[in-house]
Design a protein around this motif. Structure first.
Motif, PDB file in Angstrom:
ATOM      1  N   LEU A 112      -8.859   8.160   0.964  1.00 22.28           N
ATOM      2  CA  LEU A 112      -8.429   6.880   1.522  1.00 22.28           C
ATOM      3  C   LEU A 112      -9.586   6.119   2.167  1.00 22.28           C
ATOM      4  O   LEU A 112      -9.736   4.921   1.964  1.00 22.28           O
ATOM      5  N   ALA A 113     -10.415   6.815   2.938  1.00 23.27           N
ATOM      6  CA  ALA A 113     -11.519   6.135   3.625  1.00 23.27           C
ATOM      7  C   ALA A 113     -12.541   5.580   2.632  1.00 23.27           C
ATOM      8  O   ALA A 113     -13.002   4.443   2.785  1.00 23.27           O
ATOM      9  N   THR A 114     -12.884   6.346   1.594  1.00 23.20           N
ATOM     10  CA  THR A 114     -13.878   5.849   0.635  1.00 23.20           C
ATOM     11  C   THR A 114     -13.287   4.755  -0.243  1.00 23.20           C
ATOM     12  O   THR A 114     -13.978   3.798  -0.595  1.00 23.20           O
ATOM     13  N   ALA A 115     -11.999   4.865  -0.569  1.00 20.02           N
ATOM     14  CA  ALA A 115     -11.341   3.810  -1.357  1.00 20.02           C
ATOM     15  C   ALA A 115     -11.247   2.519  -0.537  1.00 20.02           C
ATOM     16  O   ALA A 115     -11.411   1.421  -1.081  1.00 20.02           O
ATOM     17  N   ALA A 116     -11.016   2.639   0.771  1.00 16.31           N
ATOM     18  CA  ALA A 116     -10.968   1.459   1.637  1.00 16.31           C
ATOM     19  C   ALA A 116     -12.329   0.771   1.658  1.00 16.31           C
ATOM     20  O   ALA A 116     -12.411  -0.461   1.611  1.00 16.31           O
ATOM     21  N   ASP A 117     -13.401   1.554   1.713  1.00 15.02           N
ATOM     22  CA  ASP A 117     -14.757   0.979   1.685  1.00 15.02           C
ATOM     23  C   ASP A 117     -15.020   0.262   0.366  1.00 15.02           C
ATOM     24  O   ASP A 117     -15.663  -0.783   0.340  1.00 15.02           O
ATOM     25  N   ALA A 118     -14.547   0.839  -0.731  1.00 20.37           N
ATOM     26  CA  ALA A 118     -14.844   0.277  -2.056  1.00 20.37           C
ATOM     27  C   ALA A 118     -13.984  -0.938  -2.373  1.00 20.37           C
ATOM     28  O   ALA A 118     -14.480  -1.922  -2.920  1.00 20.37           O
ATOM     29  N   TRP A 119     -12.690  -0.888  -2.059  1.00 14.55           N
ATOM     30  CA  TRP A 119     -11.759  -1.904  -2.533  1.00 14.55           C
ATOM     31  C   TRP A 119     -11.195  -2.812  -1.438  1.00 14.55           C
ATOM     32  O   TRP A 119     -10.592  -3.843  -1.751  1.00 14.55           O
ATOM     33  N   GLY A 120     -11.330  -2.433  -0.175  1.00 12.50           N
ATOM     34  CA  GLY A 120     -10.893  -3.289   0.929  1.00 12.50           C
ATOM     35  C   GLY A 120      -9.485  -3.810   0.761  1.00 12.50           C
ATOM     36  O   GLY A 120      -8.525  -3.054   0.592  1.00 12.50           O
ATOM     37  N   ALA A 121      -9.344  -5.132   0.786  1.00 14.68           N
ATOM     38  CA  ALA A 121      -8.030  -5.769   0.698  1.00 14.68           C
ATOM     39  C   ALA A 121      -7.381  -5.597  -0.671  1.00 14.68           C
ATOM     40  O   ALA A 121      -6.203  -5.895  -0.841  1.00 14.68           O
ATOM     41  N   GLY A 122      -8.121  -5.113  -1.651  1.00 14.29           N
ATOM     42  CA  GLY A 122      -7.581  -4.879  -2.983  1.00 14.29           C
ATOM     43  C   GLY A 122      -6.939  -3.513  -3.149  1.00 14.29           C
ATOM     44  O   GLY A 122      -6.623  -3.104  -4.260  1.00 14.29           O
ATOM     45  N   LEU A 123      -6.747  -2.791  -2.027  1.00 15.76           N
ATOM     46  CA  LEU A 123      -6.242  -1.422  -2.093  1.00 15.76           C
ATOM     47  C   LEU A 123      -4.832  -1.330  -1.524  1.00 15.76           C
ATOM     48  O   LEU A 123      -4.523  -1.917  -0.489  1.00 15.76           O
ATOM     49  N   CYS A 124      -3.990  -0.555  -2.196  1.00 14.88           N
ATOM     50  CA  CYS A 124      -2.685  -0.165  -1.670  1.00 14.88           C
ATOM     51  C   CYS A 124      -2.725   1.350  -1.504  1.00 14.88           C
ATOM     52  O   CYS A 124      -2.965   2.072  -2.473  1.00 14.88           O
ATOM     53  N   ALA A 125      -2.525   1.834  -0.272  1.00 13.41           N
ATOM     54  CA  ALA A 125      -2.584   3.266   0.011  1.00 13.41           C
ATOM     55  C   ALA A 125      -1.246   3.745   0.548  1.00 13.41           C
ATOM     56  O   ALA A 125      -0.617   3.079   1.378  1.00 13.41           O
ATOM     57  N   ILE A 126      -0.827   4.914   0.065  1.00  8.82           N
ATOM     58  CA  ILE A 126       0.482   5.460   0.406  1.00  8.82           C
ATOM     59  C   ILE A 126       0.324   6.906   0.872  1.00  8.82           C
ATOM     60  O   ILE A 126      -0.294   7.715   0.183  1.00  8.82           O
ATOM     61  N   VAL A 127       0.890   7.225   2.032  1.00 14.38           N
ATOM     62  CA  VAL A 127       0.932   8.605   2.515  1.00 14.38           C
ATOM     63  C   VAL A 127       2.380   9.078   2.397  1.00 14.38           C
ATOM     64  O   VAL A 127       3.292   8.492   2.997  1.00 14.38           O
ATOM     65  N   LEU A 128       2.559  10.134   1.612  1.00 18.64           N
ATOM     66  CA  LEU A 128       3.890  10.693   1.357  1.00 18.64           C
ATOM     67  C   LEU A 128       4.111  11.952   2.194  1.00 18.64           C
ATOM     68  O   LEU A 128       3.345  12.254   3.102  1.00 18.64           O
ATOM     69  N   THR A 129       5.112  12.692   1.851  1.00 21.44           N
ATOM     70  CA  THR A 129       5.529  13.915   2.512  1.00 21.44           C
ATOM     71  C   THR A 129       4.379  14.910   2.722  1.00 21.44           C
ATOM     72  O   THR A 129       3.482  15.014   1.893  1.00 21.44           O
ATOM     73  N   GLY A 130       4.444  15.643   3.830  1.00 18.22           N
ATOM     74  CA  GLY A 130       3.436  16.664   4.097  1.00 18.22           C
ATOM     75  C   GLY A 130       3.629  17.256   5.474  1.00 18.22           C
ATOM     76  O   GLY A 130       4.316  16.689   6.325  1.00 18.22           O
ATOM     77  N   ALA A 131       2.997  18.411   5.705  1.00 15.39           N
ATOM     78  CA  ALA A 131       3.234  19.163   6.941  1.00 15.39           C
ATOM     79  C   ALA A 131       2.014  19.213   7.856  1.00 15.39           C
ATOM     80  O   ALA A 131       1.905  20.095   8.690  1.00 15.39           O
ATOM     81  N   ASN A 132       1.052  18.279   7.679  1.00 12.49           N
ATOM     82  CA  ASN A 132      -0.073  18.205   8.616  1.00 12.49           C
ATOM     83  C   ASN A 132      -0.402  16.734   8.858  1.00 12.49           C
ATOM     84  O   ASN A 132       0.404  15.867   8.537  1.00 12.49           O
ATOM     85  N   ASP A 133      -1.587  16.445   9.408  1.00  9.42           N
ATOM     86  CA  ASP A 133      -1.881  15.037   9.701  1.00  9.42           C
ATOM     87  C   ASP A 133      -2.969  14.459   8.797  1.00  9.42           C
ATOM     88  O   ASP A 133      -3.533  13.408   9.099  1.00  9.42           O
ATOM     89  N   ASP A 134      -3.267  15.113   7.674  1.00 14.15           N
ATOM     90  CA  ASP A 134      -4.238  14.556   6.735  1.00 14.15           C
ATOM     91  C   ASP A 134      -3.694  13.223   6.228  1.00 14.15           C
ATOM     92  O   ASP A 134      -2.510  13.095   5.937  1.00 14.15           O
ATOM     93  N   GLY A 135      -4.566  12.243   6.121  1.00  9.85           N
ATOM     94  CA  GLY A 135      -4.163  10.920   5.664  1.00  9.85           C
ATOM     95  C   GLY A 135      -4.022   9.916   6.788  1.00  9.85           C
ATOM     96  O   GLY A 135      -4.088   8.703   6.550  1.00  9.85           O
ATOM     97  N   ALA A 136      -3.828  10.380   8.024  1.00  9.84           N
ATOM     98  CA  ALA A 136      -3.625   9.456   9.143  1.00  9.84           C
ATOM     99  C   ALA A 136      -4.868   8.603   9.384  1.00  9.84           C
ATOM    100  O   ALA A 136      -4.780   7.370   9.440  1.00  9.84           O
ATOM    101  N   ALA A 137      -6.024   9.230   9.524  1.00  9.54           N
ATOM    102  CA  ALA A 137      -7.258   8.475   9.763  1.00  9.54           C
ATOM    103  C   ALA A 137      -7.609   7.608   8.562  1.00  9.54           C
ATOM    104  O   ALA A 137      -8.067   6.469   8.708  1.00  9.54           O
ATOM    105  N   GLY A 138      -7.374   8.122   7.360  1.00  8.77           N
ATOM    106  CA  GLY A 138      -7.668   7.360   6.147  1.00  8.77           C
ATOM    107  C   GLY A 138      -6.800   6.125   6.023  1.00  8.77           C
ATOM    108  O   GLY A 138      -7.276   5.055   5.629  1.00  8.77           O
ATOM    109  N   LEU A 139      -5.523   6.255   6.377  1.00 12.56           N
ATOM    110  CA  LEU A 139      -4.625   5.102   6.283  1.00 12.56           C
ATOM    111  C   LEU A 139      -5.030   4.026   7.292  1.00 12.56           C
ATOM    112  O   LEU A 139      -4.989   2.833   6.987  1.00 12.56           O
TER     113      LEU A 139
END
Length: 191
Positions: A112-139
């Motif tokens: 998520l973090a590298t995709a945000a750097d590359a695509w900025g406003a052109g990115l749609c990011a989705i965090v789905l089901t899971g049992a930890n906090d991975d994805g929070a900082a990236g989102l």
């Protein structure tokens, strides 16, 4: 919705990922024009069976991401087992065997973090089901770069911990059920 045309969709999921993705990915139409990059936490000592499972069920081509390949439109990419999946500034994919992040390799935050750097406003990011906090900082990074940040509704997620953590880190994220996403994703690229 941002004014920029979308360039990519990235999805992160952990526990419960297969069931959630089986609802979403086969429903994407064959003319869905964006690359879809996905990180699912897969144990490093196991082959990633996700590609063969989804290849049989999806209209779009499904493949394992390869180092230094360009993210092509209308293609679903899964991060390989035991490698981080990153997006370079020019939209090229790269793989890394650097240390696990949030005890995971591949890690959702890294994609998520590298995709945000590359695509900025052109990115749609989705965090789905899971049992930890991975994805929070990236989102949070995606939202900070002007991209669209979405979390699966923790109330309906099979494992609510990960989407709830992402929502806590990124309170501006849109909250959607899987049924909402089935409507929203094709609409991302509707003329």
């Amino acid at each position: 919705m941002s004014g920029a045309p979308f360039q990519a969709v990235v999805i992160g999921a952990s526990a419960g990922a297969v069931q959630a993705l089986l609802r979403l990915l086969p429903a994407l139409p064959g003319d869905f024009p964006l690359p879809v990059l996905i990180v699912v936490h897969v144990p490093p000592d196991r082959d990633n069976a996700l590609v063969s499972l989804f290849r049989e069920k999806c209209t779009l081509p499904v493949k394992e991401a390869e180092d230094k390949e360009r993210a092509e439109p209308s293609t679903i990419y899964f991060a390989p087992s035991d490698y981080h999946l990153l997006v370079e500034q020019d939209g090229t994919l790269s793989l890394s065997s650097e240390q696990p992040v949030n005890y995971s390799r591949p890690a959702i935050d890294v994609l998520l973090a590298t995709a945000a750097d590359a695509w900025g406003a052109g990115l749609c990011a989705i965090v789905l089901t899971g049992a930890n906090d991975d994805g929070a900082a990236g989102l949070k990074a995606v939202a900070g770069a002007g991209g669209v940040a979405i979390v699966e509704d923790p109330a309906s997620a099979q494992f609510p911990t990960m989407p709830a953590a992402a929502l806590a880190a990124c309170p501006t994220a849109r909250v959607m059920t899987l049924a909402d996403l089935l409507i929203f994703l094709p609409g991302l690229v509707a003329a």
